[in-house]
Design a protein around this motif. Structure first.
Motif, short mmCIF file in Angstrom:
data_model
loop_
_atom_site.label_atom_id
_atom_site.label_comp_id
_atom_site.label_asym_id
_atom_site.label_seq_id
_atom_site.Cartn_x
_atom_site.Cartn_y
_atom_site.Cartn_z
N HIS A 141 0.84 -1.21 0.00
CA HIS A 141 0.00 0.00 0.00
C HIS A 141 0.86 1.25 0.00
N TRP A 142 1.92 1.24 0.83
CA TRP A 142 2.83 2.39 0.87
C TRP A 142 3.54 2.56 -0.48
N ASP A 143 3.89 1.44 -1.10
CA ASP A 143 4.56 1.52 -2.40
C ASP A 143 3.64 2.16 -3.44
N TRP A 144 2.37 1.77 -3.40
CA TRP A 144 1.41 2.34 -4.37
C TRP A 144 1.19 3.82 -4.10
N LEU A 145 1.04 4.20 -2.82
CA LEU A 145 0.84 5.60 -2.48
C LEU A 145 2.03 6.46 -2.91
N ALA A 146 3.22 5.92 -2.76
CA ALA A 146 4.41 6.69 -3.10
C ALA A 146 4.49 6.99 -4.59
N GLN A 147 3.82 6.19 -5.40
CA GLN A 147 3.86 6.38 -6.85
C GLN A 147 2.78 7.36 -7.34
N GLN A 148 1.87 7.78 -6.45
CA GLN A 148 0.77 8.65 -6.87
C GLN A 148 1.20 10.11 -6.89
N PRO A 149 0.63 10.90 -7.81
CA PRO A 149 0.95 12.33 -7.86
C PRO A 149 0.62 13.01 -6.53
N GLY A 150 1.55 13.75 -6.01
CA GLY A 150 1.33 14.47 -4.76
C GLY A 150 1.75 13.71 -3.53
N GLY A 151 2.04 12.42 -3.69
CA GLY A 151 2.49 11.65 -2.55
C GLY A 151 1.37 11.03 -1.74
N ALA A 152 1.76 10.38 -0.64
CA ALA A 152 0.82 9.60 0.16
C ALA A 152 -0.27 10.46 0.80
N SER A 153 0.10 11.59 1.39
CA SER A 153 -0.88 12.41 2.11
C SER A 153 -1.96 12.94 1.19
N VAL A 154 -1.56 13.49 0.05
CA VAL A 154 -2.52 14.04 -0.90
C VAL A 154 -3.43 12.95 -1.43
N THR A 155 -2.88 11.80 -1.74
CA THR A 155 -3.66 10.69 -2.28
C THR A 155 -4.67 10.19 -1.25
N LEU A 156 -4.23 10.04 0.00
CA LEU A 156 -5.14 9.57 1.05
C LEU A 156 -6.29 10.55 1.25
N ARG A 157 -5.99 11.84 1.26
CA ARG A 157 -7.06 12.83 1.43
C ARG A 157 -8.04 12.77 0.28
N ARG A 158 -7.53 12.58 -0.94
CA ARG A 158 -8.40 12.50 -2.11
C ARG A 158 -9.29 11.25 -2.04
N LEU A 159 -8.73 10.13 -1.60
CA LEU A 159 -9.50 8.90 -1.48
C LEU A 159 -10.60 9.03 -0.42
N VAL A 160 -10.25 9.69 0.69
CA VAL A 160 -11.24 9.88 1.76
C VAL A 160 -12.38 10.77 1.28
N GLU A 161 -12.07 11.87 0.60
CA GLU A 161 -13.11 12.77 0.10
C GLU A 161 -14.02 12.08 -0.90
N THR A 162 -13.44 11.25 -1.77
CA THR A 162 -14.24 10.50 -2.74
C THR A 162 -15.19 9.55 -2.04
N ALA A 163 -14.66 8.84 -1.04
CA ALA A 163 -15.49 7.89 -0.28
C ALA A 163 -16.61 8.62 0.46
#
Length: 204
Positions: A102-124
């Motif tokens: 999961h950390w490996d996948w997050l690290a590959q996302q634009p903006g990094g782990a924090s930005v990606t997690l926030r985006r996923l939470v808002e979508t959910a």
């Protein structure tokens, strides 16, 4: 189902209602309802009243002691509109436990782990909001029904229809209840009930 914003529509000026003997005697702000209940109690001392929060369906325990000025002052202070201002935005740091992949996948996302997690939470949140809003409306309607109509005909049948979201059956049960109580139940449910069931057509 309509979006959560529409499901949660409310008129702040009419967020409370008071009934006596199955009849609505007041609706409006908490201060307006409390003052009307005070006046009603003075002229009808033997008739109990019940006030409800229209957002939650919960009974509101009104303190009607003192004079009408005391009651007005008591509840006007509780219903003051907060000052508008720009909301404060902040970030809260907390621990999140994930598997290495999961950390490996997050690290590959634009903006990094924090930005990606926030985006996923808002979508959910957006995806689940309508279901949560519907659940809240059903719970509020049941809370109101239980407090005001527990001894009314077909109450158990109406409760089962409510949680099964069998609104045609629920409408049949509501038609046997006092009109003010039925109207409040429909108001709690709002857009969850089809418009044809909100205003049933009586055959001529």
């Amino acid at each position: 189902m309509k979006d959560s914003a529409k499901l949660q529509e409310s008129n702040p000026a009419k967020d409370f209602v008071c009934l006596s003997d199955s009849r609505k005697i007041a609706e409006g702000s908490l201060a307006d309802v409390a003052l009307t209940a005070w006046n009603f109690a003075k002229s009808h001392p033997s008739q109990p009243t019940l006030a409800f929060d229209r957002q939650t369906g919960a009974v509101v325990d009104l303190n009607l002691s003192g004079t009408s000025f005391d009651v007005a002052a008591r509840y006007s202070a509780q219903t003051e509109i907060p000052k508008r201002g720009r909301p404060k935005l902040g970030v809260t740091a907390r621990e999140v436990t994930l598997l290495p992949r999961h950390w490996d996948w997050l690290a590959q996302q634009p903006g990094g782990a924090s930005v990606t997690l926030r985006r996923l939470v808002e979508t959910a949140r957006k995806e689940t909001a309508p279901k949560l809003a519907a659940r809240d409306r059903l719970a509020a309607a049941y809370k109101f029904m239980s407090a005001i109509g527990g001894d009314l005909p077909s109450f158990e049948e109406a409760s089962r229809a409510l949680f099964a979201q069998n609104f045609a059956k629920l409408e049949t049960c509501l038609s046997k209840w006092p009109s003010d109580i039925s109207a409040e139940v429909r108001s709690f449910l709002g857009d969850l009930m089809p418009s044809s069931e909100l205003q049933p057509i009586n055959p001529s």
